[in-house]
Design a protein around this motif. Structure first.
Motif, PDB file in Angstrom:
ATOM      1  N   ALA A 218       0.837  -1.201   0.000  1.00 57.34           N
ATOM      2  CA  ALA A 218       0.000   0.000   0.000  1.00 57.34           C
ATOM      3  C   ALA A 218       0.875   1.256   0.000  1.00 57.34           C
ATOM      4  CB  ALA A 218      -0.942  -0.005   1.197  1.00 57.34           C
ATOM      5  N   ASP A 219       1.944   1.245   0.771  1.00 55.81           N
ATOM      6  CA  ASP A 219       2.852   2.395   0.797  1.00 55.81           C
ATOM      7  C   ASP A 219       3.553   2.589  -0.544  1.00 55.81           C
ATOM      8  OD1 ASP A 219       2.204   2.941   3.429  1.00 55.81           O
ATOM      9  OD2 ASP A 219       3.927   1.854   4.254  1.00 55.81           O
ATOM     10  N   ALA A 220       3.884   1.477  -1.210  1.00 53.08           N
ATOM     11  CA  ALA A 220       4.591   1.542  -2.490  1.00 53.08           C
ATOM     12  C   ALA A 220       3.693   1.958  -3.644  1.00 53.08           C
ATOM     13  CB  ALA A 220       5.227   0.189  -2.791  1.00 53.08           C
ATOM     14  N   THR A 221       2.382   1.945  -3.429  1.00 50.84           N
ATOM     15  CA  THR A 221       1.443   2.264  -4.514  1.00 50.84           C
ATOM     16  C   THR A 221       0.731   3.600  -4.277  1.00 50.84           C
ATOM     17  OG1 THR A 221      -0.210   0.871  -3.422  1.00 50.84           O
ATOM     18  CG2 THR A 221       1.065  -0.137  -5.199  1.00 50.84           C
ATOM     19  N   GLU A 222       1.429   4.532  -3.657  1.00 47.51           N
ATOM     20  CA  GLU A 222       0.843   5.856  -3.444  1.00 47.51           C
ATOM     21  C   GLU A 222       0.467   6.465  -4.791  1.00 47.51           C
ATOM     22  OE1 GLU A 222       1.893  10.179  -1.462  1.00 47.51           O
ATOM     23  OE2 GLU A 222       3.226   8.489  -1.122  1.00 47.51           O
ATOM     24  N   GLY A 223      -0.731   7.040  -4.860  1.00 51.86           N
ATOM     25  CA  GLY A 223      -1.219   7.635  -6.100  1.00 51.86           C
ATOM     26  C   GLY A 223      -2.009   6.671  -6.970  1.00 51.86           C
ATOM     27  N   TYR A 224      -2.143   5.418  -6.536  1.00 48.37           N
ATOM     28  CA  TYR A 224      -2.904   4.424  -7.287  1.00 48.37           C
ATOM     29  C   TYR A 224      -4.367   4.478  -6.871  1.00 48.37           C
ATOM     30  CZ  TYR A 224       1.210   1.858  -9.066  1.00 48.37           C
ATOM     31  OH  TYR A 224       2.348   1.475  -9.718  1.00 48.37           O
ATOM     32  N   SER A 225      -5.229   4.320  -7.846  1.00 51.27           N
ATOM     33  CA  SER A 225      -6.660   4.202  -7.562  1.00 51.27           C
ATOM     34  C   SER A 225      -6.983   2.732  -7.308  1.00 51.27           C
ATOM     35  CB  SER A 225      -7.472   4.708  -8.758  1.00 51.27           C
ATOM     36  OG  SER A 225      -7.311   3.828  -9.864  1.00 51.27           O
ATOM     37  N   GLY A 226      -8.208   2.452  -6.907  1.00 55.82           N
ATOM     38  CA  GLY A 226      -8.636   1.066  -6.735  1.00 55.82           C
ATOM     39  C   GLY A 226      -8.526   0.288  -8.032  1.00 55.82           C
ATOM     40  N   SER A 227      -8.871   0.935  -9.135  1.00 55.21           N
ATOM     41  CA  SER A 227      -8.761   0.300 -10.444  1.00 55.21           C
ATOM     42  C   SER A 227      -7.304   0.021 -10.800  1.00 55.21           C
ATOM     43  CB  SER A 227      -9.398   1.197 -11.504  1.00 55.21           C
ATOM     44  OG  SER A 227      -9.300   0.619 -12.772  1.00 55.21           O
ATOM     45  N   ASP A 228      -6.424   0.946 -10.464  1.00 52.24           N
ATOM     46  CA  ASP A 228      -4.994   0.736 -10.708  1.00 52.24           C
ATOM     47  C   ASP A 228      -4.490  -0.476  -9.934  1.00 52.24           C
ATOM     48  OD1 ASP A 228      -4.857   3.042 -12.305  1.00 52.24           O
ATOM     49  OD2 ASP A 228      -4.250   4.306 -10.610  1.00 52.24           O
ATOM     50  N   LEU A 229      -4.932  -0.625  -8.701  1.00 50.39           N
ATOM     51  CA  LEU A 229      -4.509  -1.757  -7.875  1.00 50.39           C
ATOM     52  C   LEU A 229      -5.006  -3.078  -8.465  1.00 50.39           C
ATOM     53  CD1 LEU A 229      -5.132  -0.223  -4.341  1.00 50.39           C
ATOM     54  CD2 LEU A 229      -2.927  -0.572  -5.477  1.00 50.39           C
ATOM     55  N   LYS A 230      -6.211  -3.066  -8.981  1.00 51.98           N
ATOM     56  CA  LYS A 230      -6.760  -4.267  -9.610  1.00 51.98           C
ATOM     57  C   LYS A 230      -5.949  -4.630 -10.856  1.00 51.98           C
ATOM     58  CE  LYS A 230     -11.068  -6.159 -11.413  1.00 51.98           C
ATOM     59  NZ  LYS A 230     -12.453  -5.865 -11.782  1.00 51.98           N
ATOM     60  N   ASN A 231      -5.600  -3.636 -11.660  1.00 51.11           N
ATOM     61  CA  ASN A 231      -4.789  -3.874 -12.856  1.00 51.11           C
ATOM     62  C   ASN A 231      -3.390  -4.361 -12.487  1.00 51.11           C
ATOM     63  OD1 ASN A 231      -6.854  -3.140 -14.611  1.00 51.11           O
ATOM     64  ND2 ASN A 231      -6.225  -1.002 -14.652  1.00 51.11           N
ATOM     65  N   LEU A 232      -2.849  -3.867 -11.384  1.00 49.59           N
ATOM     66  CA  LEU A 232      -1.543  -4.318 -10.910  1.00 49.59           C
ATOM     67  C   LEU A 232      -1.578  -5.801 -10.572  1.00 49.59           C
ATOM     68  CD1 LEU A 232       1.356  -3.554 -10.013  1.00 49.59           C
ATOM     69  CD2 LEU A 232       0.385  -3.058  -7.757  1.00 49.59           C
ATOM     70  N   ARG A 233      -2.654  -6.252  -9.961  1.00 48.87           N
ATOM     71  CA  ARG A 233      -2.822  -7.667  -9.630  1.00 48.87           C
ATOM     72  C   ARG A 233      -2.806  -8.519 -10.896  1.00 48.87           C
ATOM     73  NH1 ARG A 233      -7.767  -9.576  -9.915  1.00 48.87           N
ATOM     74  NH2 ARG A 233      -7.776 -11.806  -9.910  1.00 48.87           N
ATOM     75  N   VAL A 234      -3.515  -8.089 -11.922  1.00 46.94           N
ATOM     76  CA  VAL A 234      -3.563  -8.838 -13.180  1.00 46.94           C
ATOM     77  C   VAL A 234      -2.173  -8.891 -13.816  1.00 46.94           C
ATOM     78  CG1 VAL A 234      -4.515  -8.837 -15.519  1.00 46.94           C
ATOM     79  CG2 VAL A 234      -5.999  -8.336 -13.564  1.00 46.94           C
ATOM     80  N   ALA A 235      -1.477  -7.763 -13.838  1.00 46.83           N
ATOM     81  CA  ALA A 235      -0.133  -7.717 -14.423  1.00 46.83           C
ATOM     82  C   ALA A 235       0.819  -8.631 -13.659  1.00 46.83           C
ATOM     83  CB  ALA A 235       0.383  -6.282 -14.427  1.00 46.83           C
ATOM     84  N   ALA A 236       0.718  -8.649 -12.340  1.00 50.37           N
ATOM     85  CA  ALA A 236       1.589  -9.499 -11.518  1.00 50.37           C
ATOM     86  C   ALA A 236       1.313 -10.976 -11.773  1.00 50.37           C
ATOM     87  CB  ALA A 236       1.400  -9.163 -10.043  1.00 50.37           C
ATOM     88  N   ALA A 237       0.064 -11.313 -12.052  1.00 50.23           N
ATOM     89  CA  ALA A 237      -0.292 -12.710 -12.312  1.00 50.23           C
ATOM     90  C   ALA A 237       0.332 -13.205 -13.610  1.00 50.23           C
ATOM     91  CB  ALA A 237      -1.810 -12.866 -12.359  1.00 50.23           C
ATOM     92  N   TYR A 238       0.503 -12.325 -14.586  1.00 49.59           N
ATOM     93  CA  TYR A 238       1.075 -12.707 -15.876  1.00 49.59           C
ATOM     94  C   TYR A 238       2.595 -12.756 -15.863  1.00 49.59           C
ATOM     95  CZ  TYR A 238      -3.365 -12.520 -18.367  1.00 49.59           C
ATOM     96  OH  TYR A 238      -4.636 -12.760 -18.802  1.00 49.59           O
ATOM     97  N   LYS A 239       3.245 -12.141 -14.893  1.00 49.01           N
ATOM     98  CA  LYS A 239       4.707 -12.047 -14.867  1.00 49.01           C
ATOM     99  C   LYS A 239       5.403 -13.406 -14.900  1.00 49.01           C
ATOM    100  CE  LYS A 239       8.424  -9.599 -14.689  1.00 49.01           C
ATOM    101  NZ  LYS A 239       8.894  -9.007 -15.919  1.00 49.01           N
TER     102      LYS A 239
END
Length: 101
Positions: free
Chosen positions: A37-58
């Motif tokens: 949460a601290d590392a994602t300052e400035g992220y919206s809820g939608s941004d966090l959801k997209n981050l999860r999807v991107a991390a799953a594909y890595k």
């Protein structure tokens, strides 16, 4: 037309959002939601959801890259492509260590 502006979530709210978004994921014991949460300052809820999807594909992307390297090794002419030469070859990927079978 009326517009409604919503502020970005603070660290506490991002932690709550992350706990909901990642609730069904297989995370390591002691996962530090607050640190993410601290590392994602400035992220919206939608941004966090997209981050999860991107991390799953890595990890999938990393395996595809490792497969390209293996295929490149196999395309090198004999004797350099002999299986005994790379039977113990390991590839270090950001998500862990991948070894040839």
């Amino acid at each position: 037309m009326c517009r409604i502006f919503v502020d970005l979530p603070n660290a506490g709210n991002r932690t709550k959002i992350l706990k909901i978004i990642l609730s069904k994921e297989n995370l390591e014991a002691g996962f530090r939601y607050e640190e993410l949460a601290d590392a994602t300052e400035g992220y919206s809820g939608s941004d966090l959801k997209n981050l999860r999807v991107a991390a799953a594909y890595k990890p999938v992307q990393e395996l595809l890259e490792a497969e390209k390297v293996i295929n490149l090794c196999l395309s090198i002419p004999f004797p350099f492509n002999h299986p005994a030469l790379y039977a113990k070859m390991f590839f270090v990927l950001p998500s862990g260590i991948f070894s040839l079978p």
